[in-house]
Design a protein around this motif. Structure first.
Motif, mmCIF file in Angstrom:
data_model
loop_
_atom_site.group_PDB
_atom_site.id
_atom_site.type_symbol
_atom_site.label_atom_id
_atom_site.label_comp_id
_atom_site.label_asym_id
_atom_site.label_seq_id
_atom_site.Cartn_x
_atom_site.Cartn_y
_atom_site.Cartn_z
ATOM 1 N N SER A 135 0.820 -1.209 0.000
ATOM 2 C CA SER A 135 0.000 0.000 0.000
ATOM 3 C C SER A 135 0.854 1.259 0.000
ATOM 4 N N ASP A 136 2.036 1.192 0.625
ATOM 5 C CA ASP A 136 2.920 2.354 0.630
ATOM 6 C C ASP A 136 4.326 1.990 0.183
ATOM 7 N N GLY A 137 4.443 0.922 -0.589
ATOM 8 C CA GLY A 137 5.753 0.515 -1.088
ATOM 9 C C GLY A 137 6.535 -0.367 -0.143
ATOM 10 N N THR A 138 5.887 -0.848 0.921
ATOM 11 C CA THR A 138 6.561 -1.748 1.868
ATOM 12 C C THR A 138 5.684 -2.972 2.117
ATOM 13 N N LEU A 139 6.294 -3.999 2.706
ATOM 14 C CA LEU A 139 5.546 -5.185 3.099
ATOM 15 C C LEU A 139 4.948 -4.975 4.487
ATOM 16 N N GLU A 140 3.890 -5.677 4.782
ATOM 17 C CA GLU A 140 3.179 -5.474 6.035
ATOM 18 C C GLU A 140 3.978 -5.998 7.234
ATOM 19 N N TYR A 141 3.792 -5.351 8.366
ATOM 20 C CA TYR A 141 4.424 -5.741 9.623
ATOM 21 C C TYR A 141 3.798 -7.033 10.151
ATOM 22 N N PRO A 142 4.441 -7.729 11.089
ATOM 23 C CA PRO A 142 3.878 -8.960 11.665
ATOM 24 C C PRO A 142 2.605 -8.671 12.459
ATOM 25 N N GLN A 143 1.689 -9.614 12.434
ATOM 26 C CA GLN A 143 0.422 -9.488 13.154
ATOM 27 C C GLN A 143 0.344 -10.557 14.251
ATOM 28 N N TYR A 144 -0.297 -10.207 15.375
ATOM 29 C CA TYR A 144 -0.469 -11.129 16.498
ATOM 30 C C TYR A 144 -1.880 -11.009 17.058
ATOM 31 N N THR A 145 -2.363 -12.070 17.677
ATOM 32 C CA THR A 145 -3.638 -12.035 18.380
ATOM 33 C C THR A 145 -3.537 -12.936 19.616
ATOM 34 N N LYS A 146 -4.617 -13.127 20.332
ATOM 35 C CA LYS A 146 -4.599 -13.930 21.561
ATOM 36 C C LYS A 146 -4.325 -15.395 21.238
ATOM 37 N N PRO A 147 -3.630 -16.106 22.128
ATOM 38 C CA PRO A 147 -3.148 -15.709 23.462
ATOM 39 C C PRO A 147 -1.843 -14.911 23.373
ATOM 40 N N GLN A 148 -1.442 -14.294 24.488
ATOM 41 C CA GLN A 148 -0.224 -13.499 24.498
ATOM 42 C C GLN A 148 1.031 -14.364 24.379
ATOM 43 N N GLU A 149 0.917 -15.639 24.736
ATOM 44 C CA GLU A 149 2.058 -16.548 24.579
ATOM 45 C C GLU A 149 1.582 -17.840 23.931
ATOM 46 N N PHE A 150 2.316 -18.293 22.908
ATOM 47 C CA PHE A 150 1.968 -19.523 22.206
ATOM 48 C C PHE A 150 3.236 -20.322 21.917
ATOM 49 N N MET A 151 3.280 -21.542 22.464
ATOM 50 C CA MET A 151 4.430 -22.438 22.299
ATOM 51 C C MET A 151 5.748 -21.744 22.644
ATOM 52 N N GLY A 152 5.694 -20.970 23.717
ATOM 53 C CA GLY A 152 6.890 -20.324 24.230
ATOM 54 C C GLY A 152 7.234 -19.000 23.599
ATOM 55 N N ILE A 153 6.469 -18.569 22.603
ATOM 56 C CA ILE A 153 6.743 -17.291 21.941
ATOM 57 C C ILE A 153 5.709 -16.262 22.391
ATOM 58 N N LYS A 154 6.211 -15.127 22.917
ATOM 59 C CA LYS A 154 5.327 -14.086 23.428
ATOM 60 C C LYS A 154 5.115 -12.984 22.393
ATOM 61 N N VAL A 155 3.972 -12.358 22.510
ATOM 62 C CA VAL A 155 3.685 -11.183 21.687
ATOM 63 C C VAL A 155 4.650 -10.067 22.108
ATOM 64 N N PRO A 156 5.239 -9.322 21.164
ATOM 65 C CA PRO A 156 6.122 -8.212 21.536
ATOM 66 C C PRO A 156 5.459 -7.271 22.541
ATOM 67 N N ASP A 157 6.214 -6.896 23.568
ATOM 68 C CA ASP A 157 5.666 -6.071 24.646
ATOM 69 C C ASP A 157 5.036 -4.783 24.154
ATOM 70 N N VAL A 158 5.604 -4.195 23.116
ATOM 71 C CA VAL A 158 5.110 -2.903 22.646
ATOM 72 C C VAL A 158 3.656 -2.992 22.191
ATOM 73 N N LEU A 159 3.233 -4.159 21.704
ATOM 74 C CA LEU A 159 1.881 -4.287 21.185
ATOM 75 C C LEU A 159 0.831 -4.382 22.277
ATOM 76 N N ILE A 160 1.256 -4.643 23.498
ATOM 77 C CA ILE A 160 0.307 -4.698 24.616
ATOM 78 C C ILE A 160 0.569 -3.574 25.616
ATOM 79 N N SER A 161 1.384 -2.602 25.195
ATOM 80 C CA SER A 161 1.757 -1.494 26.080
ATOM 81 C C SER A 161 0.661 -0.439 26.189
ATOM 82 N N GLY A 162 -0.202 -0.361 25.168
ATOM 83 C CA GLY A 162 -1.223 0.680 25.160
ATOM 84 C C GLY A 162 -0.720 2.001 24.625
ATOM 85 N N ASN A 163 0.558 2.060 24.268
ATOM 86 C CA ASN A 163 1.157 3.291 23.739
ATOM 87 C C ASN A 163 1.054 3.239 22.208
#
Length: 223
Positions: A168-196
């Motif tokens: 859409s702007d000449g770049t590829l899309e960033y990674p997407q995550y949804t619930k749960p916050q941890e799956f098979m030992g991999i956690k969602v990046p903290d920034v995405l649940i920071s509320g900032n």
């Protein structure tokens, strides 16, 4: 928008009745008309192909059935007529937005070794290819174009989704995550649940640029 698809194999388009495209059709936002080219052949055996002049392997779709089908569904040439062909310009997001502004599209699906060149010369506005590879026919490319273009019709999907996706702007899309916050030992990046939200936007932009540089540096060069 109305999209006419001319094909020898109409049953291949059953997937267009499902999901987002199916809902767009059912709601009246999009009209898709599948035309069986065989219904327009003058041959009593419903034949639509023949051997190529000059010899060679395979068969070529004959001109008469295609010409008759096109004249039947678009007699006044109101549609932008496109032939699915590996010789055409390569389909991309720029072409998607370009085609989405049309009121009507007509997509001709070739098969076998192709179609009689006179059909292209007399009836087709342009040729479009999905990429540098060859498929058994134009049905899958026609579905891809229909799907991609339909997303840009008002009300088919959320407009915000169109602004924040790959290309859409000449770049590829960033990674997407949804619930749960941890799956098979991999956690969602903290920034995405920071509320900032400012930091979230910054992270997404950085990730998009990083992925684009790693996987499609040509996109960055062409911006």
């Amino acid at each position: 928008m109305r999209i006419d698809i001319l094909t020898l194999f109409p049953d291949m388009f059953a997937p267009l009745k499902e999901s987002v495209i199916g809902r767009a059709v059912n709601s009246g936002k999009l009209e898709i008309v599948i035309t069986d080219i065989r219904e327009y052949t003058a041959d009593k055996h419903r034949k639509c192909d023949d051997t190529p002049f000059g010899g060679g392997a395979g068969m070529v779709m004959t001109a008469q059935p295609i010409a008759s089908a096109i004249n039947a569904v678009d007699p006044d040439h109101k549609a932008r007529r496109i032939f699915m062909s590996p010789k055409g310009r390569t389909f991309n997001q720029k072409i998607v937005t370009e085609l989405s502004k049309e009121e009507r599209l007509l997509l001709l699906c070739g098969h076998y070794e192709g179609v009689d060149q006179r059909v292209i010369d007399l009836f087709i506005d342009e040729e479009i290819s999905l990429g540098d590879f060859v498929l058994t026919g134009g049905e899958i490319p026609a579905m891809a174009i229909t799907d991609a273009v339909a997303r840009y019709i008002d009300g088919v999907i959320n407009k915000d989704s169109l602004l924040q996706e790959s290309f859409s702007d000449g770049t590829l899309e960033y990674p997407q995550y949804t619930k749960p916050q941890e799956f098979m030992g991999i956690k969602v990046p903290d920034v995405l649940i920071s509320g900032n939200h400012g930091e979230v936007d910054k992270w997404r932009k950085e990730q998009s640029e990083k992925i684009t540089k790693e996987r499609r540096p040509d996109l960055s060069e062409n911006k």
